[in-house]
Write a protein that holds these residues in place. Sequence first.
Motif, PDB file in Angstrom:
ATOM      1  N   PRO A 130       1.049  -1.264   0.018  1.00  0.00           N
ATOM      2  CA  PRO A 130       0.021  -0.131   0.020  1.00  0.00           C
ATOM      3  C   PRO A 130       0.807   1.331  -0.007  1.00  0.00           C
ATOM      4  O   PRO A 130       0.549   2.129  -0.662  1.00  0.00           O
ATOM      5  N   GLU A 131       2.116   1.258   0.945  1.00  0.00           N
ATOM      6  CA  GLU A 131       2.969   2.472   0.852  1.00  0.00           C
ATOM      7  C   GLU A 131       3.477   2.881  -0.599  1.00  0.00           C
ATOM      8  O   GLU A 131       3.647   3.979  -0.924  1.00  0.00           O
ATOM      9  N   TRP A 132       3.419   1.926  -1.439  1.00  0.00           N
ATOM     10  CA  TRP A 132       3.970   2.311  -2.896  1.00  0.00           C
ATOM     11  C   TRP A 132       2.899   3.102  -3.450  1.00  0.00           C
ATOM     12  O   TRP A 132       3.330   4.166  -3.876  1.00  0.00           O
ATOM     13  N   LEU A 133       1.737   2.580  -3.563  1.00  0.00           N
ATOM     14  CA  LEU A 133       0.462   3.422  -4.191  1.00  0.00           C
ATOM     15  C   LEU A 133       0.379   4.879  -3.382  1.00  0.00           C
ATOM     16  O   LEU A 133       0.386   5.833  -4.264  1.00  0.00           O
ATOM     17  N   GLU A 134       0.534   4.749  -2.241  1.00  0.00           N
ATOM     18  CA  GLU A 134       0.314   6.123  -1.455  1.00  0.00           C
ATOM     19  C   GLU A 134       1.369   7.046  -1.939  1.00  0.00           C
ATOM     20  O   GLU A 134       1.033   8.353  -2.252  1.00  0.00           O
ATOM     21  N   SER A 135       2.700   6.702  -1.894  1.00  0.00           N
ATOM     22  CA  SER A 135       3.744   7.383  -2.278  1.00  0.00           C
ATOM     23  C   SER A 135       3.628   8.124  -3.693  1.00  0.00           C
ATOM     24  O   SER A 135       3.808   9.190  -4.111  1.00  0.00           O
ATOM     25  N   ASP A 136       3.295   7.194  -4.732  1.00  0.00           N
ATOM     26  CA  ASP A 136       3.037   7.288  -6.031  1.00  0.00           C
ATOM     27  C   ASP A 136       1.961   8.281  -6.352  1.00  0.00           C
ATOM     28  O   ASP A 136       2.250   9.412  -6.859  1.00  0.00           O
ATOM     29  N   ILE A 137       0.750   8.147  -5.648  1.00  0.00           N
ATOM     30  CA  ILE A 137      -0.363   9.083  -5.856  1.00  0.00           C
ATOM     31  C   ILE A 137       0.206  10.485  -4.985  1.00  0.00           C
ATOM     32  O   ILE A 137      -0.181  11.583  -5.691  1.00  0.00           O
ATOM     33  N   ALA A 138       0.582  10.500  -4.061  1.00  0.00           N
ATOM     34  CA  ALA A 138       0.971  11.672  -3.274  1.00  0.00           C
ATOM     35  C   ALA A 138       2.120  12.623  -3.986  1.00  0.00           C
ATOM     36  O   ALA A 138       1.987  13.823  -4.176  1.00  0.00           O
ATOM     37  N   ALA A 139       3.137  11.892  -4.759  1.00  0.00           N
ATOM     38  CA  ALA A 139       3.959  12.628  -5.680  1.00  0.00           C
ATOM     39  C   ALA A 139       3.218  13.250  -6.850  1.00  0.00           C
ATOM     40  O   ALA A 139       3.494  14.285  -7.247  1.00  0.00           O
ATOM     41  N   LEU A 140       2.472  12.509  -7.392  1.00  0.00           N
ATOM     42  CA  LEU A 140       1.754  13.035  -8.462  1.00  0.00           C
ATOM     43  C   LEU A 140       0.826  13.948  -8.258  1.00  0.00           C
ATOM     44  O   LEU A 140       0.601  15.096  -8.817  1.00  0.00           O
ATOM     45  N   ALA A 141       0.185  13.936  -7.078  1.00  0.00           N
ATOM     46  CA  ALA A 141      -0.653  15.150  -6.615  1.00  0.00           C
ATOM     47  C   ALA A 141      -0.050  16.472  -6.378  1.00  0.00           C
ATOM     48  O   ALA A 141      -0.779  17.627  -6.450  1.00  0.00           O
ATOM     49  N   VAL A 142       1.302  16.439  -6.183  1.00  0.00           N
ATOM     50  CA  VAL A 142       1.907  17.764  -5.906  1.00  0.00           C
ATOM     51  C   VAL A 142       2.735  17.910  -7.326  1.00  0.00           C
ATOM     52  O   VAL A 142       3.381  18.785  -7.323  1.00  0.00           O
ATOM     53  N   GLY A 143       2.652  17.323  -8.371  1.00  0.00           N
ATOM     54  CA  GLY A 143       2.835  17.557  -9.812  1.00  0.00           C
ATOM     55  C   GLY A 143       4.138  17.229  -9.936  1.00  0.00           C
ATOM     56  O   GLY A 143       4.909  17.376 -10.997  1.00  0.00           O
ATOM     57  N   CYS A 144       4.708  16.148  -9.219  1.00  0.00           N
ATOM     58  CA  CYS A 144       5.997  15.494  -9.559  1.00  0.00           C
ATOM     59  C   CYS A 144       5.727  14.247 -10.561  1.00  0.00           C
ATOM     60  O   CYS A 144       4.652  14.044 -10.742  1.00  0.00           O
ATOM     61  N   VAL A 145       6.913  13.836 -10.865  1.00  0.00           N
ATOM     62  CA  VAL A 145       6.900  12.676 -12.048  1.00  0.00           C
ATOM     63  C   VAL A 145       7.578  11.511 -11.281  1.00  0.00           C
ATOM     64  O   VAL A 145       8.542  11.649 -10.663  1.00  0.00           O
ATOM     65  N   THR A 146       7.009  10.435 -11.261  1.00  0.00           N
ATOM     66  CA  THR A 146       7.590   9.359 -10.406  1.00  0.00           C
ATOM     67  C   THR A 146       8.201   8.477 -11.250  1.00  0.00           C
ATOM     68  O   THR A 146       7.766   8.178 -12.300  1.00  0.00           O
ATOM     69  N   ILE A 147       9.127   7.652 -10.730  1.00  0.00           N
ATOM     70  CA  ILE A 147      10.187   6.981 -11.439  1.00  0.00           C
ATOM     71  C   ILE A 147      10.112   5.528 -10.353  1.00  0.00           C
ATOM     72  O   ILE A 147      10.833   5.393  -9.511  1.00  0.00           O
ATOM     73  N   PRO A 148       9.339   4.605 -11.074  1.00  0.00           N
ATOM     74  CA  PRO A 148       9.428   3.118 -10.299  1.00  0.00           C
ATOM     75  C   PRO A 148      10.725   2.457 -10.670  1.00  0.00           C
ATOM     76  O   PRO A 148      11.361   2.348 -11.753  1.00  0.00           O
TER      77      PRO A 148
END
Length: 591
Positions: A61-79
């Motif tokens: 779950p923490e993966w999803l939460e971190s991903d969505i949170a980063a997207l929410a502030v306009g960042c680009v996520t790098i898995p």
Amino acid sequence: MFFERAAAAGASPRCMVKREGGYESISWKECEDRVREIAAALIELGLQPRDRVAILSSTRPEWLESDIAALAVGCVTIPIYPSNLAQECGYILRDSGARTVFCENAAQVDKIRGVVRDGINVEGERLDVSVDHVIVFDGRVDGCISLEDLLARGRAALSRNTEEIERRTAGICRDDLATIVYTSGTTGLPKGVMQSHANHLAALEAIEALGVARAGEIDFSFLPYAHSFGRMMEYLGIYLGTITAYAEKIDTIVQDLALARPHLMPAVPRIYEKIFSAVQHTRASSGALAGAIFDLSISIGRKRAEYVNRGQQVPALLAAVDRLAHAVVFSKIHARLGGRMRIMISGGAPLGREINEFFHAVGLPIFEGYGLTETTPILTSNYPGSVRLGTVGRALKGVTLRLADDGEILAKGPNVAGGYYNRPQETAEAWGEDGWFRTGDIGEIDDGFLRITDRKKELIKTSGGKYVAPQKIENLLKARPLISQAVVMGDQLKYCVALLTLDAEAAADWARGHGLTDTRPAALADDERLRSAVQQEVDAVNAHLASFESIKYFRILPRDFSLEEGELTPSLKIKRRVIQKKYAERIAEMI
């Protein structure tokens, strides 16, 4: 999408996690609160829109939460795959420019620290890697921020950052870059695929029309979120409002399925191959009468599946005997998968037709789809009421396919990514001036159904000028009881040869039946009696192949291929060139 779904769902379950031997639910409200707290904390750390945020962790779950949170502030996520070596992690961080990293645990932190300290070697050049913030999901690591502390910091800052989060979220457009996904690759440096918010949303909107998932149903999650297939399912759960049950780990999937009792499971073919092998092992070890009942039931199930897959009503008499077959045989297989499984999805690699037919026969339909990281990641799929076994289905809504003169599959659509990050030449080669993405796969289209025949770069051309599709032969070999994995070679040779690994459980049973006490694959690989048994399996496959395709020689390896040895990609596909190099001497013996 996430915030709207969370507001509507409130206290209903978003996901299930395994704790102390059982599953506990986490509500949408709890998940949303954590996302907002992480988002507020990222703002406190100084992150700006378009900054890169990497996530190096297994699926949780923490993966999803971190991903969505980063997207929410306009960042680009790098898995980043948790199985990646330190050098590979360092390359992705440097290439993407990510300076904030979420790490699962201390072991993953060590990878980051190692490359920051020592740099990375890329094609003989030493390059520095810089990181500003490392956040750890599990426990506390000196010099890093624990997730617990990050959440606390976010809670304290939430009131003053809520407006900023909403402003940034509202400012994101569909065409904005959402994530850079680095292909796991079988050779060479990984390429970063630039996927936009629009790419992901287009895929979800197309999948919704297929009817494979329903709000409130449980989907079972163990695929790596660093893989585009797993990521698609992460977002699909949010989009449709399913409940995601997370596997504890890959080794506990069978136990976790029984506890979570999901309705939907996405998986790569290797997982289905293992389930199929286990069922076949049980059938082989049962008595003659039980085996005959099993085979008759499968025959009945196949006939019923033919009607269902054509969208036709099953004749009453066939339906009645199928119900009996389910009660006597199929229900036991269903129970192993939790008892409520309605749909299984396969992607990431070709699924053997025999295996697919088996699951449809027992009432556990696998809907095979096709796509690549560059297509976010789906182009076609079979779906309820539209199934043709042996194909990967029809093009999704908005997707257009055509075949090049050499049979290569070309694609256009709103889910097709914009190109490779920092790779203009490779982007031009893959997308071309005409805008058609070149998949690198060879296929055929019949009545809209796409059939993959092989990878363009993996076609074998024998010295006699015949082209051979190795994946087709490998899938046939892997369906045989004693064989776990197969790699077929024959490029510029007079004939095809194969490296084989043993199915540990089936081989152990064979060994005990022949009075052997050491049942390990390593101890059996050179046993002449076992070799004869495997030869029979190979002969059975050769009977279905043209003479130029048939396997003339093979070698049995002492262990299965593995991620740890670098022989498989994180999506469990074989790294053909790695295996050919590692076992060059064994191959040379057959030439």
